[in-house]
Enzyme design. Structure first.
Site, PDB file in Angstrom:
ATOM      1  N   LYS A  15      23.333  83.914 -66.550  1.00 54.29           N
ATOM      2  CA  LYS A  15      24.482  83.776 -65.638  1.00 54.29           C
ATOM      3  C   LYS A  15      25.290  82.508 -65.912  1.00 54.29           C
ATOM      4  CE  LYS A  15      21.607  82.352 -61.704  1.00 54.29           C
ATOM      5  NZ  LYS A  15      20.510  81.881 -62.570  1.00 54.29           N
ATOM      6  N   ARG A  88      21.952  81.431 -53.012  1.00 52.21           N
ATOM      7  CA  ARG A  88      20.556  81.741 -53.358  1.00 52.21           C
ATOM      8  C   ARG A  88      19.806  82.337 -52.169  1.00 52.21           C
ATOM      9  NH1 ARG A  88      19.963  78.742 -58.460  1.00 52.21           N
ATOM     10  NH2 ARG A  88      17.843  78.289 -58.857  1.00 52.21           N
ATOM     11  N   ARG A 122      14.160  77.884 -73.488  1.00 51.68           N
ATOM     12  CA  ARG A 122      15.349  77.049 -73.263  1.00 51.68           C
ATOM     13  C   ARG A 122      15.150  75.605 -73.709  1.00 51.68           C
ATOM     14  NH1 ARG A 122      17.610  79.036 -67.526  1.00 51.68           N
ATOM     15  NH2 ARG A 122      16.087  77.611 -66.651  1.00 51.68           N
ATOM     16  N   ARG A 155      13.732  71.300 -69.992  1.00 52.87           N
ATOM     17  CA  ARG A 155      14.044  70.828 -68.640  1.00 52.87           C
ATOM     18  C   ARG A 155      12.769  70.521 -67.871  1.00 52.87           C
ATOM     19  NH1 ARG A 155      18.158  74.970 -65.898  1.00 52.87           N
ATOM     20  NH2 ARG A 155      16.590  74.847 -64.276  1.00 52.87           N
ATOM     21  N   ARG A 166       9.974  79.348 -59.112  1.00 50.81           N
ATOM     22  CA  ARG A 166      11.387  79.729 -59.025  1.00 50.81           C
ATOM     23  C   ARG A 166      11.564  81.236 -59.072  1.00 50.81           C
ATOM     24  NH1 ARG A 166      12.654  76.320 -63.589  1.00 50.81           N
ATOM     25  NH2 ARG A 166      14.669  77.282 -63.905  1.00 50.81           N
TER      26      ARG A 166
HETATM   27  P1  AMP Z   1      18.809  76.337 -61.629  1.00 51.28           P
HETATM   28  O1  AMP Z   1      19.310  75.405 -62.669  1.00 51.28           O
HETATM   29  O2  AMP Z   1      19.870  77.251 -61.115  1.00 51.28           O
HETATM   30  O3  AMP Z   1      17.566  77.086 -62.085  1.00 51.28           O
HETATM   31  O4  AMP Z   1      18.370  75.437 -60.375  1.00 51.28           O
HETATM   32  C1  AMP Z   1      17.363  74.456 -60.506  1.00 51.28           C
HETATM   33  C2  AMP Z   1      16.872  74.052 -59.135  1.00 51.28           C
HETATM   34  O5  AMP Z   1      17.955  73.502 -58.369  1.00 51.28           O
HETATM   35  C3  AMP Z   1      16.330  75.185 -58.291  1.00 51.28           C
HETATM   36  O6  AMP Z   1      14.982  75.491 -58.583  1.00 51.28           O
HETATM   37  C4  AMP Z   1      16.506  74.615 -56.886  1.00 51.28           C
HETATM   38  O7  AMP Z   1      15.515  73.658 -56.604  1.00 51.28           O
HETATM   39  C5  AMP Z   1      17.827  73.882 -56.999  1.00 51.28           C
HETATM   40  N1  AMP Z   1      18.985  74.753 -56.657  1.00 51.28           N
HETATM   41  C6  AMP Z   1      19.930  75.229 -57.506  1.00 51.28           C
HETATM   42  N2  AMP Z   1      20.831  75.983 -56.846  1.00 51.28           N
HETATM   43  C7  AMP Z   1      20.439  75.999 -55.555  1.00 51.28           C
HETATM   44  C8  AMP Z   1      20.936  76.604 -54.374  1.00 51.28           C
HETATM   45  N3  AMP Z   1      22.038  77.376 -54.369  1.00 51.28           N
HETATM   46  N4  AMP Z   1      20.269  76.398 -53.212  1.00 51.28           N
HETATM   47  C9  AMP Z   1      19.159  75.620 -53.159  1.00 51.28           C
HETATM   48  N5  AMP Z   1      18.619  75.029 -54.247  1.00 51.28           N
HETATM   49  C10 AMP Z   1      19.254  75.206 -55.434  1.00 51.28           C
END
Ligand code: AMP
Length: 210
Positions: A15, A88, A122, A155, A166
């Site tokens: 995405k 989310r 990644r 990461r 996650r």
């Molecule tokens: P991502 O890079 O999208 O996988 O996000 C990494 C982490 O950021 C997630 O595991 C959450 O801890 C936090 N995070 C990202 N987007 C959100 C969101 N919309 N709401 C709450 N936590 C978020």
């Protein structure tokens, strides 16, 4: 109200890549909450300190912090915004519907086991933020960023435990948004196993159909 487009999907579904490509094409601002949060952590801001352990566990950050981050990051002069990694959960989806004119939600459909394989491959450049993938988008020199020559890293929240958490959070909270947006006639499902270009072309065809 500002126009908004959303890319929804399990971690690793691509995405972020699609949001970036579409944003460049239609000149919308691209907002990725995960990237914004990681930036706060590396800058050691108050917010960064508050969310660090939550992110390392793979849990969701509280909604009010996410809303504040969006408000302060938004470029008011931009004709529209593309979100990936937001919303989310249902509360975030309702916030979005209330504050933006939601145009489309693209759901990148990918099987859980394929998502996990993709996340494990990644790699990230800690200096310039470029993203790579060992299989689908490897750097020219193994382990080295093509743009700036820095050593690539995994990461911190791509540890096996955090990935598991996650993916759990995705099915517990985010997956329900698919039917939420479907019932509003806003959802378009896309097969995430297709190539980056093929998916981008499907998005462009859909965006330009009106
Ligand atoms: P991502 O890079 O999208 O996988 O996000 C990494 C982490 O950021 C997630 O595991 C959450 O801890 C936090 N995070 C990202 N987007 C959100 C969101 N919309 N709401 C709450 N936590 C978020």
């Amino acid at each position: 109200m500002i126009d908004a487009i959303v890319f929804l999907g399990i971690q690793g579904s691509g995405k972020g890549t699609q949001a970036e490509l579409l944003a460049a094409h239609i000149r919308y601002q691209h907002i990725n909450i995960g990237d914004l949060l990681r930036e706060q952590i590396s800058r050691k801001t108050e917010l960064g300190k508050k969310v660090n352990s939550t992110i390392l566990r793979g849990d969701l950050v509280p909604d009010d912090l996410v809303f504040e981050l969006i408000r302060t990051s938004l470029d008011q002069d931009c004709p529209g915004v593309i979100f990936d990694g937001f919303p989310r959960n249902l509360a975030q989806a309702e916030y979005l519907s209330k504050h933006y004119r939601l145009v489309r939600v693209y759901y990148l459909d990918l099987k859980e086991e394929d998502a996990i394989k993709r996340i494990q491959g990644r790699r990230l450049c800690p200096k310039c933020g470029a993203n790579y993938h060992l299989l689908s988008h490897p750097p020219q020199k193994p382990g080295i960023c093509d743009n700036c020559g820095a050593t690539l890293i995994t990461r911190a929240d791509d540890s096996p435990q955090a990935i598991e958490q996650r993916v759990k959070a995705f099915f517990a909270e985010t997956f329900a948004l698919k039917s939420f947006f479907e019932s509003k006639g806003l959802l378009k499902s896309l097969p995430a196993e297709k190539s980056i270009t093929q998916i981008h072309n499907l998005v462009l065809k859909d965006i330009h159909k009106d």
